[in-house]
Design a protein around this motif. Structure first.
Motif, PDB file in Angstrom:
ATOM      1  N   GLU A 120      22.110 -80.996 -29.690  1.00 54.04           N
ATOM      2  CA  GLU A 120      22.551 -81.968 -30.705  1.00 54.04           C
ATOM      3  C   GLU A 120      21.615 -83.174 -30.739  1.00 54.04           C
ATOM      4  N   LYS A 121      21.228 -83.664 -29.551  1.00 52.76           N
ATOM      5  CA  LYS A 121      20.325 -84.827 -29.479  1.00 52.76           C
ATOM      6  C   LYS A 121      18.940 -84.468 -30.017  1.00 52.76           C
ATOM      7  N   MET A 123      18.348 -82.300 -32.395  1.00 49.77           N
ATOM      8  CA  MET A 123      18.495 -82.288 -33.851  1.00 49.77           C
ATOM      9  C   MET A 123      18.532 -83.718 -34.382  1.00 49.77           C
ATOM     10  N   GLN A 124      19.243 -84.593 -33.673  1.00 48.64           N
ATOM     11  CA  GLN A 124      19.313 -85.993 -34.082  1.00 48.64           C
ATOM     12  C   GLN A 124      17.927 -86.632 -33.986  1.00 48.64           C
ATOM     13  N   GLU A 126      15.096 -85.075 -34.255  1.00 49.01           N
ATOM     14  CA  GLU A 126      14.302 -84.539 -35.365  1.00 49.01           C
ATOM     15  C   GLU A 126      14.655 -85.253 -36.672  1.00 49.01           C
ATOM     16  N   ARG A 127      15.939 -85.527 -36.909  1.00 52.16           N
ATOM     17  CA  ARG A 127      16.352 -86.278 -38.108  1.00 52.16           C
ATOM     18  C   ARG A 127      15.759 -87.685 -38.081  1.00 52.16           C
ATOM     19  N   TYR A 128      15.827 -88.325 -36.910  1.00 50.54           N
ATOM     20  CA  TYR A 128      15.280 -89.685 -36.794  1.00 50.54           C
ATOM     21  C   TYR A 128      13.759 -89.681 -36.997  1.00 50.54           C
ATOM     22  N   ARG A 129      13.098 -88.648 -36.491  1.00 51.85           N
ATOM     23  CA  ARG A 129      11.652 -88.553 -36.671  1.00 51.85           C
ATOM     24  C   ARG A 129      11.311 -88.396 -38.154  1.00 51.85           C
ATOM     25  N   ILE A 130      12.075 -87.517 -38.816  1.00 49.37           N
ATOM     26  CA  ILE A 130      11.839 -87.316 -40.251  1.00 49.37           C
ATOM     27  C   ILE A 130      12.130 -88.608 -41.016  1.00 49.37           C
ATOM     28  N   GLU A 131      13.243 -89.257 -40.654  1.00 46.84           N
ATOM     29  CA  GLU A 131      13.601 -90.515 -41.316  1.00 46.84           C
ATOM     30  C   GLU A 131      12.544 -91.584 -41.038  1.00 46.84           C
ATOM     31  N   TYR A 132      12.027 -91.618 -39.794  1.00 50.10           N
ATOM     32  CA  TYR A 132      10.988 -92.581 -39.431  1.00 50.10           C
ATOM     33  C   TYR A 132       9.719 -92.346 -40.250  1.00 50.10           C
TER      34      TYR A 132
END
Length: 153
Positions: A120-121, A123-124, A126-132
């Motif tokens: 889960e972390k 995936m989170q 990866e989402r934060y990296r994409i958002e960054y």
């Protein structure tokens, strides 16, 4: 008293006459015998002696059997006590094994939970990296817009 006199007379006569009387001993034929104390007996002296010896051997045997029973009884008590101790230790070992299995299952469950949390972390992350990356792109675009706005003036 009369029997005692006959007994003494008979002994003296028998001893004096020797083997001739022994062959035709009317008391012996009737099953009566004299012992070493000149008492009239129903049993022959050697049979009486063997009976006495057998009685003594039987008493010794009974004593030995009693001792044997005491020893066996003590041994049985000792074996019972050892069996109880072994059973107690067996139950402790079973309890420890069950506890170990329980702890092992708890660790496996905890490991699965931690692996799920890690996934889960990730995936989170990866989402934060994409958002960054998206925010960096927006920042770059905005900085470029600001630079162009400043240069136009």
């Amino acid at each position: 008293m009369y029997l005692c006199v006959i007994s003494s007379y008979y002994r003296v006569t028998r001893a004096a006459l020797g083997p001739l009387v022994m062959a035709k001993d009317p008391l012996a034929e009737a099953g009566l015998h004299f012992d070493e104390l000149n008492k009239l007996r129903v049993l022959e002296p050697d049979v009486s002696q063997k009976t006495t010896e057998l009685k003594e051997e039987c008493e010794d045997f009974v004593d030995k059997i009693g001792q044997f029973q005491k020893i066996v009884g003590g041994l049985i008590e000792l074996v019972d006590e050892l069996a109880k101790e072994a059973e107690t230790e067996k139950m402790k070992a079973i309890g420890a094994r069950n506890l170990l299995k329980s702890v092992e299952k708890q660790r496996e469950a905890q490991q699965q939970q931690l692996q799920a949390l890690i996934a889960e972390k990730k995936m989170q992350l990866e989402r934060y990296r994409i958002e960054y990356e998206a925010l960096q792109k927006v920042e770059a675009e905005q900085n470029e817009f600001i630079d162009q706005f400043i240069l136009q003036k």
